[in-house]
Design an enzyme around this catalytic site. Structure first.
Site, PDB file in Angstrom:
ATOM      1  N   ASP A 215      -2.945  -4.896  11.872  1.00 31.00           N
ATOM      2  CA  ASP A 215      -2.528  -3.573  11.451  1.00 31.00           C
ATOM      3  C   ASP A 215      -1.036  -3.659  11.115  1.00 31.00           C
ATOM      4  O   ASP A 215      -0.319  -4.537  11.603  1.00 31.00           O
ATOM      5  CB  ASP A 215      -2.777  -2.546  12.556  1.00 31.00           C
ATOM      6  CG  ASP A 215      -2.957  -1.139  12.005  1.00 31.00           C
ATOM      7  OD1 ASP A 215      -2.542  -0.891  10.854  1.00 31.00           O
ATOM      8  OD2 ASP A 215      -3.496  -0.280  12.718  1.00 31.00           O
ATOM      9  N   GLU A 554      -4.009  17.196  11.511  1.00 30.07           N
ATOM     10  CA  GLU A 554      -4.661  16.130  12.269  1.00 30.07           C
ATOM     11  C   GLU A 554      -4.673  14.883  11.401  1.00 30.07           C
ATOM     12  O   GLU A 554      -5.075  14.923  10.244  1.00 30.07           O
ATOM     13  CB  GLU A 554      -6.089  16.520  12.695  1.00 30.07           C
ATOM     14  CG  GLU A 554      -7.006  16.892  11.536  1.00 30.07           C
ATOM     15  CD  GLU A 554      -8.464  17.031  11.941  1.00 30.07           C
ATOM     16  OE1 GLU A 554      -8.826  16.626  13.063  1.00 30.07           O
ATOM     17  OE2 GLU A 554      -9.244  17.539  11.125  1.00 30.07           O
TER      18      GLU A 554
END
Length: 810
Positions: A215, A554
């Site tokens: 990542d 969100e």
């Protein structure tokens, strides 16, 4: 070995940027087909659909790749290595990135993940269309704040039972060519330096032969946040030795230093490099390929099909839905006409997006639909100024848009049109035909019509490119006064209107960088918005209230400081108070109230469940979402989506979010009463079950089991049923209440019946002990089959016995 790999001219290897995204459509590289967000796709419970979506994404990735001149190198988001799907388990609906997943169940996630990976890659592992990258390996599902240093320590049971099965399936069955390791540590060892994950599980147990990518900045985080290594050279060495081949970030710039210092043998470096170059060769990167069209009529049809299949009808009291033809509709609510709730995150640019409000107008007639925004998304959260408050110079709803082929707004505009709102995604696309995508200007002019006197705060939201130099210039003028040029604070952009007289508005955008879009927003007086919604409701035959969340509230590592939200996660599952007030206000008219929820995850619609007449979950539904919603509300499509997650009544029903133990979480281990259970969903018709049969009532460990049942459409409408099979194992302290073991989505015409057969593999019949050992174990089991979970739906039950024990591979 970095995501931004430079060219090697002497070997004829062009520069290549490994980073590309394809979560629910090809992302961040211009026009592409935008499908429902992942949770919406999961709500279809249809692996065949996921496979088709994956095929479309890979075709559009190939088309984009073919348009690039290799001599110029491949930019980010133009490659064939897709960092999707996200198959982390949504163990807690407060996680902001839960929208990117396939929900809370390992079995459902596994089946959908395998189908999606196969769709992306194709059937020939030596010549894949693209390479899929399941992420984030492993046990990664929030909280977003602190994710760079978070240490996860699930039990051996929970790791094997919940967190690893989908990854195993994506690799061992789906043949994924790549895997992304996570930011977090696992039992004290950062995931991208964790040999137990990247060697023992991934390569030894599951036979993985592809490459591992970190990542972004996860290798650097080992030093900066985990304090696991002394410097970037040591972090890079540990990552490569553990099996991480490719670094998204800059830490691998120190690999040569690591070799010189004796931290990393060159042979290990060569092994990773060989994996990466082999992947590029398998993809045929050095072979010319014809460019193909993207966003075709066929893919737009698939996006509509996917949106329809994703819709979940939670409540339909007194057959409120479908709405009758000719009904006058009040469309109210903050999510009725927002582009961002269609596209969600990790998205491409939709060419012709249809919002719910636009879909209702198309389906029921513009003269039958009265729109009012009604509320903001949450307290102090600006929202796009609606067309009801904007007028062009000649009086039409919206603003006059003048589009220039230069960033100086010089000369005559190349195109003039009316824009209903300023809520645009211009990421790598031209804002109008005949204009360059990399340099242009836009001037919007007209009048702002405040709905009532009061205090208004304005905002211009520009979707900034996060790692580029230079940003677009934006200027907002009100009555000739400069209100915003990118430097003003909220106080400077607050205006007190004494009346409802119109005010001259001008917004100018000068695009010369890589910024991605623009939205003109406001915070209007709450009572003024409520009064508009109430006026619309009083004139209507039915009210359709569009409520929910937004990917700006969100999502991934957001800078959000709003009550109920924290860094992209939520601290509350409740519908924000402003929207709850809106529902109560319009419901007081006594008109039928239909609530449509647009969000990435579960919202506790407690008041709506008690008082609304119907509730439809639309998720973030993609480019055709508005048409799909309108089709269901009109009865032109019979909804059949099922929840891929539990809707809890309150966040108080859940353990602390940072606790990765599964006890008390998801339908398998939650002992409370949910608002809506996993697997729930209604239809406009009814289905009956009869004649449940097991292939055998007693089987030896390691044998499969087949269950069949007769399913009949008992109503007068054609429709889909999702047949669900749940296994209840012998009672033990670690056993789930029951667990999904098989499912089939089937279409039945009115009055039609069909025998549906589901085979349960030995793995579906297995359980996991405290040491993390998976096996098919002796005992008496119950199998339940029907249209939902046992205890929440009418199901048929049968018991069977397993003799002996057979250990299964990890």
């Amino acid at each position: 070995m970095r995501d931004n790999a430079p060219a090697v001219p002497r070997l004829g290897i062009p520069a290549y940027q490994w980073w590309n995204e394809g979560l629910h459509g090809l992302a961040r590289n211009g026009y592409a087909t935008v499908f429902p967000q992942a949770t919406g796709l999961a709500a279809s419970w249809n692996p065949d659909l996921l496979h088709q979506v994956g095929e479309t994404i890979s075709a559009e990735a190939r088309a984009g790749f073919a348009r690039i001149d290799p001599a110029q190198g491949y930019p980010r988001y133009a490659g064939l290595t897709l960092w999707s799907p996200n198959i982390n388990i949504l163990r807690d609906p407060r996680w902001g990135r839960g929208q990117e997943t396939y929900g809370e169940d390992p079995f459902l996630t596994s089946r959908l993940g395998v189908a999606f990976v196969r769709g992306l890659q194709g059937d020939d592992p030596q010549h894949p269309r693209t390479i899929a990258t399941p992420k984030h390996f492993a046990a990664h599902s929030g909280p977003e704040p602190g994710r760079d240093s978070f240490d996860v320590a699930p039990s051996a049971h929970d790791l094997e039972d919940t967190y690893l099965p989908a990854f195993r399936a994506a690799v061992a069955e789906g043949g994924a060519g790549s895997v992304m390791c996570a930011y977090n540590a696992l039992a004290g060892i950062p995931a991208c330096a964790n040999a137990d994950l990247l060697q023992r599980h991934l390569r030894e147990d599951w036979g993985f032969s592809g490459y591992v990518v970190s990542d972004c900045d996860a290798v650097g985080n080992m030093t900066q946040f985990h304090h696991y290594t002394q410097d970037a050279a040591e972090a890079s060495a540990r990552a490569v030795l553990a099996g991480n081949d490719l670094n998204c970030g800059s830490a691998y710039l120190h690999l040569a230093d690591a070799v010189r210092r004796g931290l990393l043998p060159q042979a290990d470096l060569d092994r990773s490099l060989q994996r990466l170059l082999a992947a590029r060769i398998r993809l045929g990167m050095y072979e010319p390929a014809p460019a193909r069209p993207v966003d075709t009529q066929a893919t737009r049809t698939l996006a509509l099909d996917a949106a329809r299949e994703s819709l979940v009808l939670l409540k339909n009291a007194r057959n409120t839905l479908p709405l009758r033809a000719g009904a006058r509709i009040a469309a109210v609510g903050p999510t009725a006409d927002l582009l961002e709730v269609l596209q969600a995150n990790y998205h491409g640019t939709a060419r012709d997006p249809v919002t719910p409000w636009a879909g209702l107008r198309q389906r029921f007639g513009a003269d039958k639909v009265h729109y009012a925004q009604g509320a903001s998304l949450a307290a102090n959260v600006p929202i796009a100024i609606p067309s009801t408050a904007l007028r062009t110079p000649d009086g039409q709803p919206g603003l006059k848009g003048e589009y220039f082929d230069n960033a100086e707004l010089a000369g005559n505009p190349a195109r003039v049109r009316v824009d209903r709102t300023v809520n645009f995604d211009f990421n790598r696309v031209a804002p109008a035909p005949g204009i360059r995508a990399d340099r242009y200007g836009v001037r919007w002019t007209g009048r702002l019509q405040p709905p009532a006197p009061g205090r208004y705060r304005f905002n211009v939201r520009v979707d900034r490119c996060f790692d580029c130099s230079g940003h677009d210039r934006v200027d907002l003028y009100l009555d000739g006064r400069l209100l915003y040029d990118g430097t003003q604070n909220a106080e400077a952009m607050t205006v007190d209107f004494q009346d409802t007289q119109p005010h001259e508005l001008r917004l100018e955008l000068r695009h010369s960088g890589e910024d991605e879009g623009i939205t003109l927003e406001w915070l209007a007086p709450p009572q003024a918005q409520l009064d508009e919604a109430l006026a619309a409701a009083r004139e209507a035959d039915a009210i359709v209230a569009f409520v929910g969340l937004s990917p700006n509230l969100e999502g991934e590592a957001l800078q959000v400081e709003v009550a109920g939200f924290n860094g992209g996660d939520r601290t509350s599952l409740d519908l924000p108070a402003a929207q709850e007030t809106l529902l109560k206000t319009v419901a007081a008219t006594g008109k039928p109230l239909v609530v449509v929820l647009l969000s990435g995850s579960a919202v506790a619609l407690n008041w709506a469940q008690q008082h609304a007449d119907a509730i439809l979950v639309a998720w973030y539904p993609g480019e055709a979402g508005g048409q799909a919603v309108a089709d269901v509300l009109a009865g032109a499509y019979n909804p059949a989506g099922r929840l891929p997650m539990t809707f809890y009544r309150s966040a108080d029903d859940l353990p602390p979010m940072a606790d990765y133990r599964m006890q008390g979480r998801t339908y398998r281990y939650f002992n409370g009463k949910p608002l809506y259970p996993f697997g729930h969903g209604l239809s406009y018709t009814r289905f009956g079950y009869d004649g449940m049969r097991l292939s055998q009532a007693q089987l030896k460990a390691g044998e499969p089991l087949t269950v069949s049942v007769e399913v009949r459409n008992l109503g007068d409408r054609d429709g889909d049923e999702v047949v669900q099979a749940y296994l209840t194992p012998p009672a033990s302290p670690l056993a789930p209440r029951h667990a999904l073991a098989g499912f089939r989505r089937v279409h039945l015409k009115a009055g039609e019946s069909r025998r549906v057969e589901i085979e349960l593999s030995p793995r579906a019949l297995s359980t996991v002990d405290a040491q993390g050992r998976r096996a098919v174990r002796a005992g008496r089991y119950t199998l339940s089959i029907g249209g939902g979970q046992p205890g929440f739906a009418d199901v048929h039950n049968a018991t069977f016995a397993i003799e002996g024990e057979q250990a299964l591979p990890r």
